[in-house]
Design an enzyme around this catalytic site. Structure first.
Site, mmCIF file in Angstrom:
data_model
loop_
_atom_site.group_PDB
_atom_site.id
_atom_site.type_symbol
_atom_site.label_atom_id
_atom_site.label_comp_id
_atom_site.label_asym_id
_atom_site.label_seq_id
_atom_site.Cartn_x
_atom_site.Cartn_y
_atom_site.Cartn_z
ATOM 1 N N GLU A 291 -7.679 -23.735 6.838
ATOM 2 C CA GLU A 291 -8.320 -24.766 6.006
ATOM 3 C C GLU A 291 -7.642 -26.128 6.201
ATOM 4 O OE1 GLU A 291 -9.944 -23.433 2.509
ATOM 5 O OE2 GLU A 291 -10.294 -25.413 1.671
ATOM 6 N N THR B 126 -0.752 -27.912 -8.998
ATOM 7 C CA THR B 126 0.682 -27.611 -8.927
ATOM 8 C C THR B 126 1.031 -26.905 -7.615
ATOM 9 O OG1 THR B 126 0.156 -25.608 -10.152
ATOM 10 C CG2 THR B 126 1.083 -27.426 -11.421
ATOM 11 N N ASP C 6 -5.846 -20.603 -3.684
ATOM 12 C CA ASP C 6 -7.162 -19.964 -3.605
ATOM 13 C C ASP C 6 -7.151 -18.758 -2.674
ATOM 14 O OD1 ASP C 6 -7.683 -22.168 -5.105
ATOM 15 O OD2 ASP C 6 -8.777 -23.242 -3.541
HETATM 16 C C1 GLA Z 1 -8.262 -26.647 -4.941
HETATM 17 C C2 GLA Z 1 -7.254 -26.296 -3.858
HETATM 18 C C3 GLA Z 1 -6.075 -25.525 -4.428
HETATM 19 C C4 GLA Z 1 -5.490 -26.241 -5.644
HETATM 20 C C5 GLA Z 1 -6.596 -26.646 -6.627
HETATM 21 C C6 GLA Z 1 -6.065 -27.475 -7.760
HETATM 22 O O1 GLA Z 1 -8.849 -25.486 -5.429
HETATM 23 O O2 GLA Z 1 -7.864 -25.537 -2.845
HETATM 24 O O3 GLA Z 1 -5.109 -25.330 -3.429
HETATM 25 O O4 GLA Z 1 -4.725 -27.336 -5.260
HETATM 26 O O5 GLA Z 1 -7.628 -27.359 -5.984
HETATM 27 O O6 GLA Z 1 -5.225 -26.727 -8.568
#
Ligand code: GLA
Length: 368
Positions: free
Chosen positions: A145, A19, A157
């Protein structure tokens, strides 16, 4: 600023998957597992990177030479990308000796790379007195990133690693980046949140993540909204009728229902009904498996086996294609659930999964 030691945690996402690049809602919390960085400023413009875990000797790079696509590849691209992103944004980060040591399992969907980025930003912010807020650092880490490493991830994250607090899950609105700390202490509620690392390696940059993201953007464009966040849950049926491509329709259905699941989980936590979030987590898994198609047989096996053994709910967590699942249990059923999952993996001939309890922990910090 004197030299020192900093730590940034990995994260697990309770609910709100795929999301964050749709301007939606997420709800991660920080793990006790961290990447620890011992750092010293150096004034010759050299970045000397060393990892206790990666093997190999130190890598030396000149900060003035850093540019996307010019890195040597591998783990050093993450911290080097952060230094590049800081400098590109006009912040005077310079050289440093950086030594990393991590307890976050890599490739497990627990954001070891975000921790690596965030701990680097935090240390350089202190060493060079850049005066950056944590959310700003998280955004620069995401830029590292996305642009330097080349993985088109969202903001969840890095924000989780930088901004989580102990005993809470972080309710993040990925559109305006507003945050609410939601008290979440499973142990106090007689519950346990298990992480099951399937040890199946995932990779975001392999194109599947980017394809899902592009599909979501195509859906938003057809529906005439800036992002799928703008499709109200109540209007979902009408929105789906306007989409001809069945794959895009399924992606949209996942995102809109997942944003709604975040709201439902918050409502349950606020009402003191944490046990009742089990079925919502399980619904989230079905949606990621069937509509978003980012699960894999090992993750499905964890979820199916845990539920059959009496878990309250379970779902894959993180980007998918491997990595980890979370399982919510009543404390007394944890041993049965754990045993069943281990047995199911053994009889399917899969490598033994790593299973541990996740305790909502603090975000990145300076240790000394
Ligand atoms: C990875 C990405 C996040 C997010 C998740 C899915 O962890 O780094 O930004 O999109 O996948 O929720």
């Amino acid at each position: 600023m004197r030299d020192g030691v900093w730590a940034a945690p990995g994260r697990v996402n309770l609910i709100g998957e795929h999301t964050d690049y749709n301007d939606g809602f997420v709800m991660p919390f920080a793990l006790p597992h961290t990447t620890v960085l011992t750092a010293a400023r150096r004034d010759d413009g050299v970045l000397r990177l060393h990892s206790a875990d990666a093997g190999g000797g130190p890598v030396e790079l000149r900060v003035g030479d850093l540019a996307p696509g010019r890195g040597p590849g591998g783990w050093t691209d993450y911290p080097a990308g952060v230094v590049w992103a800081l400098r590109e944004a006009g912040h005077a980060a310079g050289g440093a000796d950086l030594h990393y040591e991590s307890t976050i399992p890599t490739g497990a969907g627990l954001s070891s790379s975000a921790a690596l980025e965030v701990v680097t930003a935090l240390a350089l912010n202190d060493l060079y007195e850049l005066g950056l807020e944590r959310q700003r650092m998280a955004r620069l880490c995401r830029r590292a990133e996305n642009v330097y490493v080349g993985a088109p991830t969202g903001i969840m994250d890095q924000t989780a690693s930088a901004c989580c607090t102990a005993g809470h899950a972080l309710h993040l609105d990925t559109r305006d980046l507003s945050q609410r700390q939601i008290p979440f202490d499973p142990a106090a509620l007689g519950l346990e949140l298990l992480i099951v690392d399937t040890r199946v390696k995932h990779a975001h940059s392999d194109g599947e993540y980017g394809k899902r993201r592009a599909g979501c953007e195509a859906g938003a464009a057809t529906l005439g909204v800036a992002a799928l966040r703008d499709v109200p849950y109540e209007d979902l049926a009408r929105a789906l009728n306007r989409l001809d491509d069945p794959r895009v329709r399924a992606l949209v259905r996942h995102v809109v229902t997942e944003d709604h699941r975040v709201e439902r989980v918050i409502g349950l936590l606020r009402a003191g009904q944490a046990r009742a979030m089990g079925p919502v987590l399980t619904e989230g898994h079905a949606s990621l498996r069937d509509d978003f198609r980012v699960s894999c047989p090992e993750l499905d096996l964890v979820v199916g086996t845990a539920l059959a053994a009496g878990a309250l709910g379970a779902r894959m967590t993180g980007g998918g294609f491997g990595g980890s699942a979370i399982v919510l249990t009543d404390v007394p059923t944890t041993p049965t659930v754990t045993k069943s999952v281990l047995e199911a993996f053994a009889s399917a001939g899969h490598a033994e999964p790593r299973i541990f309890t996740a305790t909502p922990s603090r975000g990145a910090t300076r240790l000394s």
